[in-house]
Enzyme design. Sequence first.
Site, mmCIF file in Angstrom:
data_model
loop_
_atom_site.group_PDB
_atom_site.id
_atom_site.type_symbol
_atom_site.label_atom_id
_atom_site.label_comp_id
_atom_site.label_asym_id
_atom_site.label_seq_id
_atom_site.Cartn_x
_atom_site.Cartn_y
_atom_site.Cartn_z
ATOM 1 N N TYR A 163 0.844 -1.203 0.000
ATOM 2 C CA TYR A 163 0.000 0.000 0.000
ATOM 3 C C TYR A 163 0.871 1.241 0.000
ATOM 4 C CZ TYR A 163 0.895 0.979 4.967
ATOM 5 O OH TYR A 163 1.494 1.304 6.165
ATOM 6 N N CYS A 164 0.250 2.380 -0.309
ATOM 7 C CA CYS A 164 0.995 3.640 -0.284
ATOM 8 C C CYS A 164 0.062 4.782 0.133
ATOM 9 C CB CYS A 164 1.691 3.903 -1.617
ATOM 10 S SG CYS A 164 0.619 3.886 -3.071
#
Length: 222
Positions: A178-179
Amino acid sequence: MSSIGPKQAIFASLAEVAQALGHAHRLELLEHLAQGERSVEGLAARAGLNFANASRHLQILRRARLVEAQRHGKHVLYRLAGDAQVVELMKALGRVGERNVAEVNRVMTDYFHARDALEAVSCEDLVSRLHDGLVTVLDVRPEDEFALGHLPGALNIPLAELDRRLAELPANREVIAYCRGPYCVLSFEAVAALRMQGYVVHRLEDGYPEWKAAGLPVEAAA
């Protein structure tokens, strides 16, 4: 002289919010602020703007009550004014764009889907997998953003360091990357790179801000 009615007064105020959202730089600044509190200098550097331009955009967002500011010594620090509401507003804007705007769909197909056409993992699904201890959660944001807040137990390997730090990822466990949010390219690039190395990897459909806005647990550096 007629006076403005209550509905018209509300619509006029909402139009000011909509106008504040009506610039790509301001949307990007909101995405960065959704990671945590930032100085004008830090936001300018992250968004590729000069100080004066970043400050001008932040003032517009502040007048619309989308961000708040507080002075700390020589620096002015900005943060979202109501994290969950602003993050949800950004998500709603994205949903409308994906449904109605041809250019958004073109970019989604040509760039995002070309790197990860598989169905992303939902926040609810990841909660279940974390409870069962079945996955490694990979945060590919820069270290300073990770320090402001991250998913519980997440391993932070910024995208630029991924190739040389592959040994830190267990080879026999699924990886969920994820970011910053649904349109952040970091997790898409990470997923594509890890699949080429033979990892079983999926992308979280949202980013850290959406996870936090949903009231799910987060951690921060001490």
